[in-house]
Design an enzyme around this catalytic site. Structure first.
Site, PDB file in Angstrom:
ATOM      1  N   ASP A 516      15.959 -11.901  43.942  1.00 43.08           N
ATOM      2  CA  ASP A 516      17.180 -11.193  44.302  1.00 43.08           C
ATOM      3  C   ASP A 516      18.149 -11.164  43.118  1.00 43.08           C
ATOM      4  OD1 ASP A 516      18.962 -10.032  46.393  1.00 43.08           O
ATOM      5  OD2 ASP A 516      20.141 -11.833  45.994  1.00 43.08           O
ATOM      6  N   GLU A 547      14.588  -7.551  41.497  1.00 48.32           N
ATOM      7  CA  GLU A 547      15.417  -6.533  42.148  1.00 48.32           C
ATOM      8  C   GLU A 547      16.356  -5.902  41.110  1.00 48.32           C
ATOM      9  OE1 GLU A 547      18.874  -5.765  45.481  1.00 48.32           O
ATOM     10  OE2 GLU A 547      18.668  -7.697  44.493  1.00 48.32           O
TER      11      GLU A 547
END
Length: 777
Positions: A516, A547
């Site tokens: 993330d 990401e």
């Protein structure tokens, strides 16, 4: 893994004037001609025989058999009237880039880290170094205008024109521009001359990679600046072909059907009749590939079909653990924005807490129950949003990185799920959040209670103590959010805790990691370099996915990630094409920049998605409406067009849970795209379409290969080849009227949307808002 960058942008005219290379005027037709501008014959052996001079992109089946086998005893340079272009670090040449120095002098000792982010590096983090109180970094840039900002102590500077004392952060800035968020970017104007250029850097996978067990070599040139090129190796000569293009440039490609040590160089003809040979240095003119694949392709990704699951909203397999979500929710701890989470029935209406604190009971056992359903969709890869202990429905505020959240079940449930998925040939990726944690994290709780006496004080960035939990002004949080305290990943203890947790779950049975917001992590080069090294050492076939939403090749060069979440392909290009916002020509040019930026190995294991838990649903984006609406026929057709393109491009196609059932969801309405799947409702037409796509991808191997090459684009149509021998042609039309396309030479057979035995040649009619897939023969 460190690499020495061999950056090349060869400005031929500048180099001619400066004497870096010698002039050559005649088009090369044979390597037996004299060329006094090359290195003396004593440097290498005498010249091999004829080098092919024409590499116009053929429309017939490609061949990767060498066009000439040089004599035994080593590779030899051509002796024709070729101008040598030295691209190695020891060569004397003009790069065409200007060194630009960025500086920051804070005037105090409270600054711990400074990074540069700008339009020249897709706003990625480039660490600056401190010396005698001044932070600086030098970047080589082409002439042009660039916007940028500094990233200080893990936070974006709001206004680059004012550091709080009335002075600019960078005294050398040429101006300022609105950043779109109420602040200002600094502007630099780099002066210089732009002329014909060629770029080749074998240290960058965009130019040399191993894909599908082949050695792929490419170079970049100005658009329509090269008429032909040949890769000359010890194994033979390989015709290079125009692969992809965009407004200002194009990429030429050749593949060697083996992975073994070889020396090589590249001969090319420019469109104005000049001949050039791309070499390493004048002292060591031949490039050398040692045959070692240092950035291996994760083949189970290339061959797979992926499906994203938001566990709390996928399926409820055990109602007895539903209420466990309520006893550790973040709202119960937050002293600034307190509240009370709610537990809803599976089909209850959305509330304002839907994003984060309205629970419906989805769990691990519910996913296990649906594995056969996923198998019917051809799914071989499952990506799970966070399942570890947290204070929200989404899980991106982790409390304990080593503990499964009890609202999702027990570790026995998780182990059974992984075993059942593996038994069905599926791999599973977990979500990893290294940038920040939740306020219920025990280390952060200890800092809140004990202040500087806490052994975890340096794990975070506390501005004032004591503080209230949830107060984003008292400590640094992700994007200023007090519920998400930022972790100091420059602290070795923090890195060990985080990387140790990632290894723990891979040991437990997961197959890959989705990271993330890696762009927000402090000193990402160090952190993700260590993460990759330790993961690949123990689990070499594990998949590392970052990401990153933008076109950012610096993240996938073999030292950080295997791939990125390819919103840059799925949303920026394919979605806008399927909407009808981009013509076929515009979409293809954007795809050209995309595929030129990444190594072919990276594209082959690309995580290709259009929507996710962070966006509106794709059918909503295509005009189908919001949750509860009935999508019209045109939006369904556009969904079919878009999903077919996703399944026919290199990399793995990714479906967000429920898209295959025709679900709708508008992100702007309390993140309604995350609403639970209602399993008693489905658009059977859409569901059958996705199942058919899986069969297509399985039955046509070229669609799972790394190779793509453009054919043509006009109006609403774009067409490209797939496979190492151009054996498949994909033709898309996003406009509402049919179009005609002149097929490449030979006979073709339509295999999508229906499998036909009829042979086609000549002109093909392409239906509106649709895709045709054809095979040779």
């Amino acid at each position: 893994m460190k690499k020495t960058a061999l950056l090349l942008v060869v400005l031929v005219l500048t180099a001619l004037v400066s004497g870096c290379i010698s002039a050559g005027t005649s088009t090369p037709t044979s390597t037996t001609a004299r060329n006094s501008s090359l290195s003396p014959a004593s440097t290498v052996s005498t010249a091999p025989s004829t080098v092919p001079t024409s590499t116009a992109a053929p429309t017939s089946t490609a061949s990767h058999t060498p066009t000439h086998s040089p004599p035994q005893g080593g590779l030899e340079l051509p002796s024709g009237n070729y101008t040598p272009i030295y691209t190695g670090s020891g060569g004397a040449y003009s790069t065409g880039k200007v060194p630009v120095r960025f500086t920051y002098h804070p005037g105090n000792g409270t600054v711990k880290s400074v990074s540069l982010r700008g339009s020249f590096n897709n706003w990625a983090e480039l660490p600056m170094k401190e010396e005698n109180g001044t932070w600086s970094v030098t970047v080589f840039l082409k002439p042009g205008k660039y916007e940028y900002k500094y990233f200080i102590n893990g936070q974006w500077v709001k206004d680059m024109s004012d550091d709080g004392t009335g002075r600019p952060y960078d005294p050398d800035a040429d101006g300022y521009a609105d950043d779109g968020y109420g602040g200002k970017n600094a502007v630099r104007i780099v002066k210089g001359n732009s002329t014909f250029s060629v770029e080749f850097d074998p240290g960058d996978p965009a130019y040399l990679s191993v894909a599908d067990n082949r050695t792929v070599i490419r170079f970049k040139a100005e658009r329509k600046g090269v008429s032909s090129a040949v890769l000359v190796t010890e194994k033979g000569n390989y015709t290079m072909r125009l692969q992809v293009w965009w407004d200002s440039g194009e990429m030429w490609r050749a593949e060697v059907p083996s992975v073994e040590p070889t020396r090589y160089y590249i001969v090319l003809n420019s469109t104005d009749g000049e001949g050039f040979v791309i070499l390493n240095t004048s002292e060591n003119p031949l490039f050398s590939f040692d045959g070692v694949d240092r950035f291996p392709q994760v083949e189970w990704v290339s061959n797979g079909i992926a499906y994203q699951i938001f566990p709390e909203r996928f399926n409820n397999g055990n109602e007895s653990n539903d209420a466990l979500a309520l006893d550790h929710d973040e709202l119960l701890l937050n002293q600034v924005h307190s509240g009370k989470p709610i537990l809803s029935n599976w089909s209850d209406p959305i509330t304002p807490l839907h994003c984060c604190h309205q629970y419906f009971g989805g769990d691990i056992r519910g996913i296990t129950e649906k594995l056969d359903y996923l198998r019917s969709l051809g799914v071989t890869i499952i990506y799970l949003n966070p399942v570890f202990l947290s204070g929200s429905a989404h899980g991106y505020d982790p409390y304990d990185y080593y503990k499964l959240d009890p609202k999702f079940g027990t570790e026995e449930d998780l182990r059974e799920f992984l075993e059942e998925a593996h038994r069905r040939g599926m791999r599973v990726i977990f979500d990893f959040v290294p940038d920040h944690c939740g306020i219920g994290n025990p280390m952060f709780q200890d800092v809140w209670k004990r202040g500087t006496q806490s052994p975890y004080w340096d794990w975070f960035f506390v501005k004032e103590w004591p503080f209230k939990l949830g107060d984003g002004n008292a400590y640094v949080g992700w994007w200023g959010l007090g519920s998400l305290p930022k972790l100091n990943t420059a602290n070795p203890e923090v890195r060990e805790y985080l990387i140790g947790s990632a290894l723990h779950w891979l040991d437990f049975g997961f197959d890959g990691i989705r990271v993330d917001t890696p762009g927000d992590v402090l000193d990402p080069g160090t952190f993700f370099g260590e993460l990759r090294e330790r993961v690949k050492e123990k689990h070499p076939d594990a998949y590392l996915l970052g990401e990153i939403w933008t076109l950012s090749p610096e993240w996938v060069r073999g030292d950080r990630f295997d791939s990125l979440m390819n919103y840059a392909l799925g949303r920026d290009i394919l979605l806008n094409y399927a909407r009808g916002y981009l013509s076929g020509e515009a979409a293809m040019k954007m795809m050209g920049q995309y595929y030129a930026s990444y190594g072919e190995n990276v594209a082959a294991m690309g995580f290709n998605l259009v929507d996710s838990h962070d966006t509106s649903r794709v059918l909503t984006d295509l005009g189908g409406g919001s949750l509860g609406d009935r999508p019209g026929n045109e939006s369904i057709q556009r969904l079919k067009l878009l999903s077919t393109l996703l399944y026919t491009l290199p990399g793995t196609p990714v479906t967000f849970q429920g898209d295959e059932r025709g679900l709708l969801g508008d992100k702007s309405h309390y993140d309604e795209q995350r609403y639970p799947i209602q399993w008693d409702h489905a658009n059977e037409d859409v569901l059958n379409h996705y199942r058919a796509l899986a069969r297509l991808r399985e039955s046509v191997p070229a669609l799972r290969s790394s190779a793509i090459r453009f054919y043509t684009a006009k109006d609403g149509v774009m067409a490209f080849f797939r496979g190492h021998d151009d054996e498949v042609l994909v033709v898309a039309n996003a406009w509402k009227k049919p179009a005609e396309l002149e097929l490449p030479a030979g006979e073709w057979r339509v295999v999508w949307p229906e499998n036909s035995t009829r042979r086609l040649s000549g002109t093909l009619e392409v239906p509106p808002i649709g895709v045709l897939v054809l095979e040779r023969g």
